[in-house]
Motif scaffolding. Structure first.
Motif, PDB file in Angstrom:
ATOM      1  N   THR A   1       0.856  -1.183   0.000  1.00 58.63           N
ATOM      2  CA  THR A   1       0.000   0.000   0.000  1.00 58.63           C
ATOM      3  C   THR A   1       0.890   1.230   0.000  1.00 58.63           C
ATOM      4  OG1 THR A   1      -1.743  -1.147   1.221  1.00 58.63           O
ATOM      5  CG2 THR A   1      -1.785   1.248   1.279  1.00 58.63           C
ATOM      6  N   GLU A   2       0.641   2.147  -0.916  1.00 59.38           N
ATOM      7  CA  GLU A   2       1.387   3.405  -0.964  1.00 59.38           C
ATOM      8  C   GLU A   2       0.592   4.462  -0.200  1.00 59.38           C
ATOM      9  OE1 GLU A   2       3.826   5.191  -4.388  1.00 59.38           O
ATOM     10  OE2 GLU A   2       1.819   6.045  -4.586  1.00 59.38           O
TER      11      GLU A   2
ATOM     12  N   LYS B   1       1.172   5.574  13.100  1.00 55.67           N
ATOM     13  CA  LYS B   1       0.807   4.284  13.689  1.00 55.67           C
ATOM     14  C   LYS B   1      -0.086   3.514  12.719  1.00 55.67           C
ATOM     15  CE  LYS B   1       0.908   6.087  18.396  1.00 55.67           C
ATOM     16  NZ  LYS B   1       0.133   6.340  19.604  1.00 55.67           N
ATOM     17  N   LEU B   2       0.065   2.202  12.736  1.00 59.92           N
ATOM     18  CA  LEU B   2      -0.789   1.300  11.971  1.00 59.92           C
ATOM     19  C   LEU B   2      -1.507   0.415  12.975  1.00 59.92           C
ATOM     20  CD1 LEU B   2      -1.662   0.264   9.162  1.00 59.92           C
ATOM     21  CD2 LEU B   2       0.232  -1.374   9.308  1.00 59.92           C
ATOM     22  N   ASN B   3      -2.836   0.527  13.012  1.00 59.91           N
ATOM     23  CA  ASN B   3      -3.638  -0.215  13.997  1.00 59.91           C
ATOM     24  C   ASN B   3      -3.114  -0.002  15.420  1.00 59.91           C
ATOM     25  OD1 ASN B   3      -5.312  -1.265  11.964  1.00 59.91           O
ATOM     26  ND2 ASN B   3      -3.868  -2.923  11.584  1.00 59.91           N
ATOM     27  N   ASP B   4      -2.819   1.248  15.757  1.00 57.47           N
ATOM     28  CA  ASP B   4      -2.337   1.674  17.082  1.00 57.47           C
ATOM     29  C   ASP B   4      -0.926   1.200  17.420  1.00 57.47           C
ATOM     30  OD1 ASP B   4      -4.615   3.173  17.738  1.00 57.47           O
ATOM     31  OD2 ASP B   4      -5.667   1.361  18.362  1.00 57.47           O
TER      32      ASP B   4
ATOM     33  N   HIS C   1      -6.930   7.405   9.017  1.00 59.32           N
ATOM     34  CA  HIS C   1      -7.300   7.026   7.650  1.00 59.32           C
ATOM     35  C   HIS C   1      -7.441   5.516   7.592  1.00 59.32           C
ATOM     36  CE1 HIS C   1      -7.203   7.072   3.244  1.00 59.32           C
ATOM     37  NE2 HIS C   1      -6.313   6.107   3.312  1.00 59.32           N
ATOM     38  N   VAL C   2      -8.494   5.040   6.955  1.00 58.48           N
ATOM     39  CA  VAL C   2      -8.660   3.608   6.733  1.00 58.48           C
ATOM     40  C   VAL C   2      -8.051   3.275   5.386  1.00 58.48           C
ATOM     41  CG1 VAL C   2     -10.315   1.727   6.467  1.00 58.48           C
ATOM     42  CG2 VAL C   2     -10.757   3.540   8.133  1.00 58.48           C
ATOM     43  N   LEU C   3      -7.102   2.331   5.369  1.00 57.51           N
ATOM     44  CA  LEU C   3      -6.390   1.998   4.137  1.00 57.51           C
ATOM     45  C   LEU C   3      -7.309   1.352   3.122  1.00 57.51           C
ATOM     46  CD1 LEU C   3      -3.070   0.591   5.618  1.00 57.51           C
ATOM     47  CD2 LEU C   3      -3.509   2.893   4.756  1.00 57.51           C
TER      48      LEU C   3
ATOM     49  N   GLY D   1      -8.531  -1.929   4.993  1.00 54.15           N
ATOM     50  CA  GLY D   1      -9.313  -1.776   6.218  1.00 54.15           C
ATOM     51  C   GLY D   1      -8.481  -1.492   7.456  1.00 54.15           C
ATOM     52  N   ASP D   2      -7.144  -1.649   7.376  1.00 47.33           N
ATOM     53  CA  ASP D   2      -6.289  -1.291   8.505  1.00 47.33           C
ATOM     54  C   ASP D   2      -6.384   0.211   8.750  1.00 47.33           C
ATOM     55  OD1 ASP D   2      -5.458  -3.879   8.903  1.00 47.33           O
ATOM     56  OD2 ASP D   2      -3.452  -3.586   8.072  1.00 47.33           O
ATOM     57  N   ARG D   3      -6.197   0.617  10.010  1.00 51.34           N
ATOM     58  CA  ARG D   3      -6.255   2.031  10.377  1.00 51.34           C
ATOM     59  C   ARG D   3      -4.858   2.624  10.494  1.00 51.34           C
ATOM     60  NH1 ARG D   3      -8.372   0.905  15.073  1.00 51.34           N
ATOM     61  NH2 ARG D   3      -7.145   2.558  15.991  1.00 51.34           N
ATOM     62  N   LEU D   4      -4.620   3.706   9.777  1.00 51.80           N
ATOM     63  CA  LEU D   4      -3.355   4.434   9.843  1.00 51.80           C
ATOM     64  C   LEU D   4      -3.640   5.767  10.521  1.00 51.80           C
ATOM     65  CD1 LEU D   4      -0.365   4.228   8.574  1.00 51.80           C
ATOM     66  CD2 LEU D   4      -1.217   6.018   7.072  1.00 51.80           C
ATOM     67  N   SER D   5      -2.806   6.142  11.480  1.00 53.01           N
ATOM     68  CA  SER D   5      -2.970   7.439  12.121  1.00 53.01           C
ATOM     69  C   SER D   5      -1.637   8.184  12.089  1.00 53.01           C
ATOM     70  CB  SER D   5      -3.464   7.294  13.563  1.00 53.01           C
ATOM     71  OG  SER D   5      -2.513   6.620  14.356  1.00 53.01           O
TER      72      SER D   5
END
Length: 102
Positions: free
Chosen positions: A16-17, A50-53, A99-101, A80-84
């Motif tokens: 994923t970019e 962070k990716l999924n916290d 952001h949801v990937l 669907g993973d969460r990036l913050s």
């Protein structure tokens, strides 16, 4: 404050970019305004991603980066993973975004 962080993602072949844009003046304290006065330093000191916290990226920055810094990086992640992302500047201002990937 309106959100200063924009995050976009695009699924590629096996990764994923992620593109991250931060609206910030990034003043180094050595520039002068139209009257010749020094513009006070105002720059992002730390960016956390962070990716999924789970912390995946820490950057320590200074005033040498350009105004509105832009970052691109690649991840191996699931749709669907969460990036913050969150930043703190030298005046202790902060912002964050999620952001949801794709």
């Amino acid at each position: 404050m309106a959100n200063s962080i924009k995050i976009r993602s695009q699924r590629r072949d096996g990764y994923t970019e992620v593109k991250l844009l931060i609206t910030h003046p990034m003043e180094n304290g050595r520039n002068r305004d139209a009257n010749g006065e020094l513009i006070p330093a105002h720059f992002i000191e730390r960016l956390l991603v962070k990716l999924n916290d789970q912390l995946i990226l820490t950057t320590n920055m200074a005033g040498s980066l350009s105004k509105n810094p832009f970052f691109t990086f690649r991840l191996i992640a699931n749709s669907g993973d969460r990036l913050s992302a969150e930043w703190t500047d030298n005046r202790q201002n902060q912002d964050h975004a999620e952001h949801v990937l794709d």
